[in-house]
Enzyme design. Structure first.
Site, PDB file in Angstrom:
ATOM      1  N   ASP A  69      22.615  49.167  55.652  1.00  0.00           N
ATOM      2  CA  ASP A  69      21.582  49.285  56.685  1.00  0.00           C
ATOM      3  C   ASP A  69      20.612  50.386  56.281  1.00  0.00           C
ATOM      4  OD1 ASP A  69      23.011  51.190  59.472  1.00  0.00           O
ATOM      5  OD2 ASP A  69      23.286  51.451  57.333  1.00  0.00           O
ATOM      6  N   TYR A  71      18.318  53.767  55.809  1.00  0.00           N
ATOM      7  CA  TYR A  71      18.578  55.203  55.960  1.00  0.00           C
ATOM      8  C   TYR A  71      18.228  55.614  57.387  1.00  0.00           C
ATOM      9  CZ  TYR A  71      18.608  55.388  50.798  1.00  0.00           C
ATOM     10  OH  TYR A  71      18.885  55.201  49.468  1.00  0.00           O
ATOM     11  N   PHE A  82      17.884  50.994  49.658  1.00  0.00           N
ATOM     12  CA  PHE A  82      18.122  52.156  48.783  1.00  0.00           C
ATOM     13  C   PHE A  82      16.857  52.964  48.460  1.00  0.00           C
ATOM     14  CE2 PHE A  82      21.712  49.273  47.752  1.00  0.00           C
ATOM     15  CZ  PHE A  82      22.748  50.107  48.107  1.00  0.00           C
ATOM     16  N   HIS A 191      30.370  50.535  45.835  1.00  0.00           N
ATOM     17  CA  HIS A 191      29.103  51.035  46.388  1.00  0.00           C
ATOM     18  C   HIS A 191      28.683  52.316  45.657  1.00  0.00           C
ATOM     19  CE1 HIS A 191      26.224  52.530  49.376  1.00  0.00           C
ATOM     20  NE2 HIS A 191      26.138  51.262  49.771  1.00  0.00           N
TER      21      HIS A 191
END
Length: 227
Positions: A69, A71, A82, A191
């Protein structure tokens, strides 16, 4: 779409028109509007919610990098997974992405973290949820975005000829069931967050593997330099 007051690139508007009229999506929009009316801060700002779609039309998608989701800190999220806007400090996950990119391809560690130059080359930077409440990670994970982004991934997997899907972390990898891996390249790794990056994300070699696949299938490789 008018209900969210955002413009959407034409090929995506056509492909997603049926989703926008489904009851879950109308409820999702209503949920966000209600929270805003209650004075809650939602990231990213409205005009950036569909930034990934506007920067990478459906017929240009070559690579999908799936985030969880947006930031949830001030000025960070701008609708590309990202990515942060120029001048914003790199979050830890982005730092690890750049470390692996440098290790894997020799691409210099960049001075800014806006990944728009990737999006413009066909890297679709999708988050599984397109919005989040300030300072509350995953706060919009259950309001309907997962249904919507599942539909997006299905559309890409069905309509685009050969796509590289980079699925980082368990959450992203669960979306792998929507993708025909005999047609597309599905790359999986832990991740890039500090909690798991050194359990296999650093060393995964996804960026070079992606370009090898693209070239093998007659497409231009991605220039991973951040400019």
């Amino acid at each position: 779409m008018g209900k969210l007051n955002v413009e959407l690139e034409e090929s995506w508007k056509l492909a997603l028109n049926a989703e926008f009229n489904k009851s879950y999506f109308l409820q999702l929009v209503n949920h966000i509007k209600t929270e805003k009316e209650q004075g809650k801060i939602i990231y990213p700002k409205g005009s950036n919610i569909f930034n990934a779609f506007n920067k990478t039309p459906l017929n240009k998608v070559k690579v999908v990098i799936l985030g969880q989701d947006p930031y949830h800190g001030p000025k960070q999220a701008h609708g590309l997974s990202f990515s942060v806007q120029e001048g914003i400090q790199f979050p830890p996950s982005l730092q690890n992405i750049f470390k692996e990119l440098q290790r894997d391809t020799g691409t210099p560690y960049p001075s800014q973290g806006d990944l728009s130059c990737w999006a413009q080359q066909g890297v679709f930077l999708l988050n599984a949820s397109l919005t989040v409440r300030a300072a509350e990670p995953m706060s919009h994970a259950q309001i309907g975005w997962a249904i919507f982004t599942d539909a997006v991934i299905r559309i890409i997997a069905e309509q685009c000829p050969k796509v590289v899907f980079m699925l980082w972390g368990k959450f992203a990898q669960e979306k792998g069931s929507l993708i025909d891996s005999s047609k597309h390249l599905v790359l999986k790794a832990p991740h890039p967050s500090p909690l798991s990056a050194h359990q296999g994300f650093i060393g995964c070699g996804h960026f070079s593997a992606c370009n090898q696949f693209l070239v093998k299938n007659g497409m231009d490789p991605i220039d991973w330099h951040i400019n």
